[in-house]
Design a protein around this motif. Structure first.
Motif, PDB file in Angstrom:
ATOM      1  N   LEU A  57      67.522 -26.669  -8.126  1.00  0.00           N
ATOM      2  CA  LEU A  57      66.326 -26.177  -8.509  1.00  0.00           C
ATOM      3  C   LEU A  57      65.359 -26.520  -7.344  1.00  0.00           C
ATOM      4  N   ARG A  58      65.462 -27.038  -6.490  1.00  0.00           N
ATOM      5  CA  ARG A  58      64.491 -27.340  -5.624  1.00  0.00           C
ATOM      6  C   ARG A  58      63.742 -26.506  -4.661  1.00  0.00           C
ATOM      7  N   PRO A  59      64.610 -25.413  -4.226  1.00  0.00           N
ATOM      8  CA  PRO A  59      64.363 -24.251  -3.496  1.00  0.00           C
ATOM      9  C   PRO A  59      63.093 -23.459  -3.919  1.00  0.00           C
ATOM     10  N   THR A  60      63.290 -23.416  -5.378  1.00  0.00           N
ATOM     11  CA  THR A  60      62.054 -22.773  -5.940  1.00  0.00           C
ATOM     12  C   THR A  60      60.982 -23.597  -6.511  1.00  0.00           C
ATOM     13  N   GLY A  61      61.076 -24.950  -6.280  1.00  0.00           N
ATOM     14  CA  GLY A  61      60.191 -25.980  -6.726  1.00  0.00           C
ATOM     15  C   GLY A  61      58.778 -25.680  -6.316  1.00  0.00           C
ATOM     16  N   ARG A  62      58.241 -25.220  -5.164  1.00  0.00           N
ATOM     17  CA  ARG A  62      57.023 -24.948  -4.862  1.00  0.00           C
ATOM     18  C   ARG A  62      56.427 -23.778  -5.644  1.00  0.00           C
ATOM     19  N   LYS A  63      57.248 -22.929  -5.963  1.00  0.00           N
ATOM     20  CA  LYS A  63      56.769 -21.577  -6.861  1.00  0.00           C
ATOM     21  C   LYS A  63      56.582 -22.133  -8.311  1.00  0.00           C
ATOM     22  N   ASN A  64      57.459 -22.867  -8.825  1.00  0.00           N
ATOM     23  CA  ASN A  64      57.329 -23.246 -10.073  1.00  0.00           C
ATOM     24  C   ASN A  64      56.157 -24.258 -10.367  1.00  0.00           C
ATOM     25  N   VAL A  65      56.069 -25.242  -9.434  1.00  0.00           N
ATOM     26  CA  VAL A  65      54.939 -26.222  -9.556  1.00  0.00           C
ATOM     27  C   VAL A  65      53.600 -25.380  -9.530  1.00  0.00           C
ATOM     28  N   ALA A  66      53.479 -24.517  -8.349  1.00  0.00           N
ATOM     29  CA  ALA A  66      52.377 -23.740  -8.145  1.00  0.00           C
ATOM     30  C   ALA A  66      51.948 -22.838  -9.547  1.00  0.00           C
ATOM     31  N   GLU A  67      53.043 -22.310 -10.331  1.00  0.00           N
ATOM     32  CA  GLU A  67      52.792 -21.622 -11.549  1.00  0.00           C
ATOM     33  C   GLU A  67      52.225 -22.850 -12.692  1.00  0.00           C
ATOM     34  N   ALA A  68      52.515 -23.731 -12.435  1.00  0.00           N
ATOM     35  CA  ALA A  68      52.011 -25.016 -13.611  1.00  0.00           C
ATOM     36  C   ALA A  68      50.787 -25.554 -13.243  1.00  0.00           C
ATOM     37  N   LEU A  69      50.197 -25.324 -12.146  1.00  0.00           N
ATOM     38  CA  LEU A  69      48.961 -25.907 -11.891  1.00  0.00           C
ATOM     39  C   LEU A  69      47.647 -25.557 -12.599  1.00  0.00           C
ATOM     40  N   PRO A  70      47.620 -24.355 -13.288  1.00  0.00           N
ATOM     41  CA  PRO A  70      46.396 -24.091 -14.305  1.00  0.00           C
ATOM     42  C   PRO A  70      46.534 -25.053 -15.317  1.00  0.00           C
ATOM     43  N   ARG A  71      47.501 -25.201 -15.893  1.00  0.00           N
ATOM     44  CA  ARG A  71      47.985 -26.010 -17.099  1.00  0.00           C
ATOM     45  C   ARG A  71      47.787 -27.593 -16.719  1.00  0.00           C
ATOM     46  N   LEU A  72      48.449 -27.796 -15.691  1.00  0.00           N
ATOM     47  CA  LEU A  72      48.436 -29.265 -15.130  1.00  0.00           C
ATOM     48  C   LEU A  72      46.968 -29.829 -14.948  1.00  0.00           C
ATOM     49  N   GLY A  73      46.302 -29.000 -14.345  1.00  0.00           N
ATOM     50  CA  GLY A  73      44.682 -29.143 -13.926  1.00  0.00           C
ATOM     51  C   GLY A  73      43.810 -29.466 -15.010  1.00  0.00           C
ATOM     52  N   ALA A  74      44.265 -28.559 -16.127  1.00  0.00           N
ATOM     53  CA  ALA A  74      43.540 -28.781 -17.256  1.00  0.00           C
ATOM     54  C   ALA A  74      43.712 -29.782 -18.264  1.00  0.00           C
ATOM     55  N   VAL A  75      45.051 -30.289 -18.308  1.00  0.00           N
ATOM     56  CA  VAL A  75      45.241 -31.501 -18.919  1.00  0.00           C
ATOM     57  C   VAL A  75      44.846 -32.755 -18.011  1.00  0.00           C
ATOM     58  N   ILE A  76      44.916 -32.890 -16.837  1.00  0.00           N
ATOM     59  CA  ILE A  76      44.512 -33.648 -15.898  1.00  0.00           C
ATOM     60  C   ILE A  76      42.860 -33.744 -16.208  1.00  0.00           C
ATOM     61  N   GLU A  77      42.193 -33.024 -16.070  1.00  0.00           N
ATOM     62  CA  GLU A  77      40.740 -32.886 -16.279  1.00  0.00           C
ATOM     63  C   GLU A  77      40.327 -33.449 -17.719  1.00  0.00           C
ATOM     64  N   GLN A  78      41.113 -32.690 -18.747  1.00  0.00           N
ATOM     65  CA  GLN A  78      40.804 -33.246 -20.225  1.00  0.00           C
ATOM     66  C   GLN A  78      40.843 -34.859 -20.224  1.00  0.00           C
ATOM     67  N   HIS A  79      41.717 -35.241 -19.944  1.00  0.00           N
ATOM     68  CA  HIS A  79      42.071 -36.955 -20.120  1.00  0.00           C
ATOM     69  C   HIS A  79      41.309 -37.656 -19.095  1.00  0.00           C
ATOM     70  N   ALA A  80      40.834 -37.002 -17.761  1.00  0.00           N
ATOM     71  CA  ALA A  80      39.914 -37.639 -16.835  1.00  0.00           C
ATOM     72  C   ALA A  80      38.512 -37.957 -17.471  1.00  0.00           C
ATOM     73  N   THR A  81      38.282 -36.804 -18.418  1.00  0.00           N
ATOM     74  CA  THR A  81      36.727 -36.758 -18.910  1.00  0.00           C
ATOM     75  C   THR A  81      36.772 -37.150 -20.140  1.00  0.00           C
ATOM     76  N   ALA A  82      37.674 -37.458 -20.894  1.00  0.00           N
ATOM     77  CA  ALA A  82      37.603 -37.946 -22.034  1.00  0.00           C
ATOM     78  C   ALA A  82      36.883 -39.176 -22.171  1.00  0.00           C
ATOM     79  N   GLY A  83      36.105 -39.120 -23.351  1.00  0.00           N
ATOM     80  CA  GLY A  83      35.225 -40.674 -23.542  1.00  0.00           C
ATOM     81  C   GLY A  83      36.012 -41.952 -23.690  1.00  0.00           C
TER      82      GLY A  83
END
Length: 150
Positions: A124-150
């Motif tokens: 699966l690694r040859p398509t890894g960059r594409k798959n990770v890039a597609e996940a960045l919006p969701r990943l970033g939202a989750v990271i930010e949600q947890h980073a800014t949680a009280g």
């Protein structure tokens, strides 16, 4: 001084919830795959989960510290720039963010004692960059949600 992503996300009181949400992101991303390559990813993912229940949250937990360290500089830059969301920010730096995350999983795949998982990862690694890039919006939202949680 602003707390780093590591200071915030790697606290014991936040780790379990973050792992749960990241597991959901992985499940959603796999579910959203289409076409022949999507079928391959879905099949490999299902097989991996069947071979080892708890594989995904366990792997995320083992790699979380390294993933967070890899994202920390980008999160610091994002916070300094005052962006409109960490997900869109990661998308704007897609190549850098994807490679930072893949370098963590590449290292783990090389060191795993489970030959079958290494083989699946290598397929699966040859398509890894594409798959990770597609996940960045969701990943970033989750990271930010947890980073800014009280």
């Amino acid at each position: 001084m602003t707390a780093t992503l590591s200071d915030t996300l790697l606290r014991d009181d936040r780790r379990t919830a973050l792992i749960d949400d990241l597991t959901t992101v992985v499940d959603q991303e796999v579910s959203d795959k289409h076409g022949v390559s999507g079928a391959v990813i879905k099949t490999a993912y299902a097989a991996a989960k069947k071979m080892r229940p708890g594989l995904v949250p366990g792997a995320l937990n083992r790699m979380l510290d390294d993933f967070v360290v890899a994202l920390d500089p980008m999160y610091g830059d994002y916070r300094a720039a005052g962006g409109a969301g960490f997900g869109p920010y990661l998308v704007s730096r897609s190549d850098e963010a994807s490679e930072a995350l893949l370098s963590v999983s590449d290292g783990r795949a090389q060191r795993t004692s489970m030959e079958s998982l290494r083989k699946v990862y290598e397929k699966l690694r040859p398509t890894g960059r594409k798959n990770v890039a597609e996940a960045l919006p969701r990943l970033g939202a989750v990271i930010e949600q947890h980073a800014t949680a009280g």
